[in-house]
Design a protein around this motif. Structure first.
Motif, PDB file in Angstrom:
ATOM      1  N   UNK A 122      40.425  78.287  96.877  1.00  0.00           N
ATOM      2  CA  UNK A 122      40.674  77.810  98.370  1.00  0.00           C
ATOM      3  C   UNK A 122      41.666  76.452  98.142  1.00  0.00           C
ATOM      4  N   UNK A 123      42.554  76.243  96.912  1.00  0.00           N
ATOM      5  CA  UNK A 123      43.152  75.215  96.719  1.00  0.00           C
ATOM      6  C   UNK A 123      44.219  75.524  95.633  1.00  0.00           C
ATOM      7  N   UNK A 124      45.472  74.950  95.775  1.00  0.00           N
ATOM      8  CA  UNK A 124      46.264  75.015  94.530  1.00  0.00           C
ATOM      9  C   UNK A 124      46.025  73.785  93.726  1.00  0.00           C
ATOM     10  N   UNK A 125      45.257  72.780  94.089  1.00  0.00           N
ATOM     11  CA  UNK A 125      45.436  71.751  92.928  1.00  0.00           C
ATOM     12  C   UNK A 125      44.573  70.530  93.723  1.00  0.00           C
ATOM     13  N   UNK A 126      44.043  69.593  92.787  1.00  0.00           N
ATOM     14  CA  UNK A 126      43.068  68.725  93.175  1.00  0.00           C
ATOM     15  C   UNK A 126      43.578  67.192  92.673  1.00  0.00           C
ATOM     16  N   UNK A 127      43.497  66.268  93.609  1.00  0.00           N
ATOM     17  CA  UNK A 127      43.513  64.861  93.446  1.00  0.00           C
ATOM     18  C   UNK A 127      42.272  64.106  93.487  1.00  0.00           C
ATOM     19  N   UNK A 128      41.847  63.727  92.286  1.00  0.00           N
ATOM     20  CA  UNK A 128      40.650  62.879  92.599  1.00  0.00           C
ATOM     21  C   UNK A 128      40.590  61.457  91.672  1.00  0.00           C
TER      22      UNK A 128
END
Lengths: 323, 323
Positions: free
Chosen positions: B115-121
């Motif tokens: 569902x996504x190309x990448x994550x910020x956390x």
């Protein structure tokens, strides 16, 4: 497998999975829970192709500038929107609209790119250009705030007239007679409603409305600070009706700038979605509404509209509660 | 048509449209402007099919509870993320992770659903389970905060050790000797770094570290309020190092609860991304960082990683500035 595990029919599961209005919330939750236990992931790409929908909801928001605190209510509204979508197929896309009529261009991009199933937006005006555009394009939308458009559209709103009336009445009850109003720019619907509430409270108590005590401003702390200081220096202002938390913070500081030794004599009222007042030396009169509830309802109305309900039944106004 | 209008080659336009690193920012802007004038909308569905990418970036965030003010820094970070993506093909999806280890389940959903190309956390721990999982799954991510993992990953961080050291030193310079630390839970990397900075400042000034003056708490205003009141009632605390704006608000209120008549004697320091201090009766010592800049860099690093740059070169630490 899911139907078997739950002892229900395949049709029931299919309905729950596809978010049919015939399915109860409990059944949807049961199906989702079992689906997750089984490691089942819905092929949303297939659903998107089949339905022609994006399953993206767009929140068009206005953020504060760099260092200024920003209205904490906005974050709560965003959270409420997310809570409504948490166990649905919808994901939330937030778009920042810079000031100055850029909203409409962002909306045009969304419409042309078929990038969203619907839009949530705030800061409505009586003849809202964005709402007119979306009505014409037949893209579902819900506004946080009302318009005066003839066409029906979904909205959620706080009773702004009541909130400003409530705050003004309380200040009068505390003995204030020279009550200033620090509000947003007069082009917005909520501001016009608030001004009506302020005027009504004054009239009911036999106080005359004085234009010199009203400031329509960019509702930021630094702007409110200057306005409040100027009001205290040049008028007999003894109290303030503030449109939001950050205007309250700015107004308090402005009074201290202009009359530090008299700060205790002043009272403030605020429309707020937080308990900020609890942390201040002197508690302001707070007209409270739940920002989570506002966000949840905005998203809920948008989803219901996308799924076929008529905008005319998706309209809700909540009253603020005195804290 | 775009190439003709600008008098450049078709290749140049194609590169700009596809966000090639060989294109200058100016050329990209020119091409975008002309494209928009011509009513050109990129067919992102085609690009997605061709590249196998979603062009969705996910920000995994923790929001405050209903009425509590919430850390205004978060909103600014989200705004910075949006600013970076405003003229790109990427859209931002925000996901709220409820407390209590739910983050990993949200990430599993994203990975399984592609569902996504990448994550910020944010809220990293030294042995961050989420980072380990994403490394294994080879999904690009960037953290706001560092870990102690052996594997390289992209991060942006404030120099937390320095910020806490800076605030503590300033309180000592003002004559304080009994300085309490109100910080987050000790499992987070940033908290461990801050505690090191606090201890170092005390040691440099010949003051002994006293565990009884340190509180590791859920960094919310109401929790900080109780902790500060208790510290003032039961210890000789004369000042506070606060981890963020809302802990500062709570601590001030707590001091007033416990010792209203002595509030003027206390000083506070805070790590902040806002100018909240400007609006308080007594300005706190502020270790400032730009929350917009933080958000912008987080998104920038994630996009650069998605487009091929190595995580090891996508690491940045900024120092706070004393305001």
């Amino acid at each position: 497998m899911i139907a078997e595990r739950l002892g229900v029919s395949v049709t029931t599961v299919a309905r729950a999975v596809n978010g049919s209005p015939k399915t109860s919330v409990e059944m949807t939750e049961k199906v989702n829970r079992v689906a997750e236990e089984l490691g089942y992931v819905r092929n949303m790409e297939g659903v998107k192709l089949r339905t022609g929908r994006t399953f993206v909801l767009t929140a068009l928001l206005n953020f504060p500038t760099d260092t200024e605190i920003g209205d904490p209510t906005l974050l709560g509204i965003l959270q409420g929107i997310h809570q409504r979508c948490a166990n649905s197929d919808y994901s939330i896309q937030t778009i920042i609209a810079p000031d100055g009529g850029e909203d409409i261009r962002e909306l045009e991009k969304l419409v042309r790119g078929r990038a969203t199933d619907g839009v949530i937006m705030d800061h409505t005006t009586p003849q809202d250009t964005r709402a007119k555009y979306l009505l014409e394009m037949e893209l579902p939308f819900v506004t946080f705030g009302r318009t005066e458009l003839f066409s029906q559209h979904a909205y959620f709103d706080v009773d702004n007239e009541f909130a400003a009336w409530q705050g003004t009445k309380e200040l009068i009850r505390l003995g204030h007679k020279n009550i200033a109003l620090l509000d947003g720019p007069a082009e917005f619907t909520y501001v016009l409603q608030r001004m009506a509430g302020y005027k009504r409270a004054l009239a009911e108590e036999g106080l005359s409305y004085r234009e010199t005590l009203v400031r329509n401003l960019d509702p930021q702390a630094n702007v409110a600070r200057e306005a409040a200081a100027e009001l205290v220096r040049t008028t007999d202002t003894d109290s303030f009706v503030c449109v939001n938390d950050i205007v309250l913070m700015g107004a308090r500081r402005g009074v201290r700038d202009a009359a530090a030794n008299r700060i205790e004599e002043f009272n403030f009222s605020v429309r707020s979605g937080t308990n900020l007042g609890d942390y201040l030396a002197k508690r302001p009169i707070t007209s409270y509404f739940s920002r989570l509830d506002a966000g949840w309802n905005l998203a809920d109305m948008l989803i219901r509209q996308i799924e076929g309900e008529a905008p005319a039944v998706l309209q809700q106004i909540v009253k603020t509660e005195l804290l």
